[in-house]
Design an enzyme around this catalytic site. Structure first.
Site, short mmCIF file in Angstrom:
data_model
loop_
_atom_site.label_atom_id
_atom_site.label_comp_id
_atom_site.label_asym_id
_atom_site.label_seq_id
_atom_site.Cartn_x
_atom_site.Cartn_y
_atom_site.Cartn_z
N HIS A 72 0.84 -1.19 0.00
CA HIS A 72 0.00 0.00 0.00
C HIS A 72 0.88 1.24 0.00
CE1 HIS A 72 -4.15 -1.62 1.47
NE2 HIS A 72 -3.63 -2.36 0.51
N TYR A 201 -9.51 5.69 6.84
CA TYR A 201 -9.71 6.14 8.22
C TYR A 201 -10.79 7.21 8.18
CZ TYR A 201 -5.41 3.79 9.71
OH TYR A 201 -4.45 2.85 10.00
N PRO A 295 -4.54 0.74 18.48
CA PRO A 295 -4.24 0.24 17.14
C PRO A 295 -4.41 1.27 16.02
CG PRO A 295 -6.36 -0.58 17.87
CD PRO A 295 -5.76 0.13 19.04
N LYS A 299 0.96 0.41 15.09
CA LYS A 299 2.33 0.39 15.60
C LYS A 299 2.68 -0.81 16.47
CE LYS A 299 3.60 3.84 13.47
NZ LYS A 299 3.68 3.16 12.20
N TYR A 387 3.62 6.92 9.91
CA TYR A 387 2.82 5.74 9.57
C TYR A 387 3.69 4.65 8.92
CZ TYR A 387 -1.44 3.17 8.43
OH TYR A 387 -2.41 2.22 8.37
#
Length: 394
Positions: A72, A201, A295, A299, A387
């Site tokens: 991704h 998200y 979550p 991480k 990220y």
């Protein structure tokens, strides 16, 4: 039995550490209290940072990951009924993430361990870790109905927050930092093909939602729910309807998730926790035994992999040169990355979720932060950098 490194816990942290030590010729034993079938079915994280994937490849454990994992190059943020994509490679100099479930990482590491590595004992219940303040630690455990003792030079606790290893650290030498969040996640695994190319998200007035993937035919999806929610109170239809409502787009009112049979559903509480230091004598804590992150920032698994990568380097240096410099620095080295990840996870969590105590003012602050990610290359780069994973500490 005697070994150089006794590893308590056969999850991804313990298994990866064992693999790294095997490759360096350092003998070790992994003790796991559950059976193999249970360990290989535990549903956990699914996002691998660039450095985690690179570590698995370098350890010879990345072949199936590279065949089946999904690369991704960004994520989508949805808020105020609009959307914005964060382009990872453009903002990080080429880094991305890999969608490959923790269950698959564990299966790969177990298969390699049993075929090429040292002892891996399932159904080994560790009762105590003793003598870590001295030079001859002992792990006492039960296996196949008999009490056993594993004598080690070093003990590594990879057995989670409730494990035995962290209990071996005297209370007076530890400091604990913790934050509990006033909401949980209802997570489902569904036989439904993702209709999105990258993770979504979503911030909405109804609460947070996350659309993730496990494969081209399996979706992993999450809804913010109140603490104490019983999954049985949520029918499959109610879950799908609520997900569609939270992902709604003004510019594309017909956008819907593909629906399918729900394999499993569970509620996950949200909290942050850090134990300092991550070392006591010859006992080293790694992964959830030392720190927990909500979550939202993806991480948990990646921090665990970073911990054991740092520790493996330190043990290899000690074995090859006799120097304890890296071992002595282990806790401080890891904690710098841990606190960066804790902050990022906290930022993502508090920015995207609807806190029951929020006023309209607080909600507007959240939307301002999300708009900043969407409009500022500098803010977007900071999100993408965290990220995809800050560089492993040396």
């Amino acid at each position: 039995m005697r070994t150089t490194v006794g590893i308590v816990g056969g999850g991804p942290a313990g298994l990866l550490l064992g693999r790294l030590l095997d490759n360096a010729g350092i003998d070790n034993v992994v003790l796991e209290r559950r059976d193999r079938a249970y360990v290989e079915q535990r549903q956990r994280a699914g996002i691998l940072e660039q450095s985690t994937a690179d570590t698995l490849r370098a350890a010879g454990a990345g072949a199936r990951m590279d065949r089946e994992g999904l690369v991704h190059h960004g994520i989508e943020l949805r808020f105020a009924r609009g959307s914005h994509r964060i382009d990872f490679p453009a903002l990080t100099g080429g880094r991305g993430v890999l969608v490959y479930a923790q269950t698959e990482v564990v299966k790969d590491l177990i298969a390699l361990r049993l075929a090429e590595g040292g002892p891996l004992l399932f159904d080994a219940q560790v009762d105590a870790v003793e003598g870590v303040a001295g030079e001859s630690p002992v792990i006492r455990y039960r296996h196949q109905g008999a009490e056993q003792a594993l004598h080690c030079s070093y003990v590594v606790g990879c057995d989670g927050f409730h494990g035995v290893a962290r209990q071996a650290v005297p209370a007076e030498v530890s400091t604990h930092y913790e934050r509990a969040y006033p909401y949980s996640w209802l997570g489902i695994l569904a036989d439904a093909p993702p209709v999105y190319d990258e993770l979504i998200y979503a911030h909405s007035e109804r609460g947070f939602a996350l659309a993730s993937v496990r494969s081209p035919t399996v979706s992993r999806l999450y809804l913010q729910v109140p603490n104490g929610t019983d999954p049985a109170d949520w029918s499959d239809e109610r879950i799908w309807d609520e997900l569609d409502a939270r992902f709604a787009l003004e510019a594309d009112p017909g956008w819907r998730l593909a629906r399918g049979p729900v394999r499993s559903k569970a509620v996950l509480p949200m909290r942050s926790h850090v134990t300092e230091p991550m070392r006591y004598g010859r006992l080293f804590l790694a992964g959830d035994a030392a720190h927990i992150v909500p979550p939202t920032g993806a991480k948990g698994l990646n921090l665990a992999a970073a911990d054991v990568t740092v520790l493996a380097r330190a043990l290899i240096e000690q074995q090859e040169t006799g120097s304890s410099g890296l071992l002595d620095a282990y806790s401080d080295t890891c904690l710098r990355r841990v606190w960066r990840a804790e902050h990022f996870s906290y930022l993502m969590t508090t920015t995207l979720h609807a806190d029951p105590a929020h006023s309209p003012f607080d909600t507007r602050l959240q939307l301002a932060q999300l708009a900043r990610f969407a409009s500022s290359p500098h803010a977007a780069a900071e999100l993408a950098d965290n990220y995809t994973g800050v560089p492993l500490p040396r």
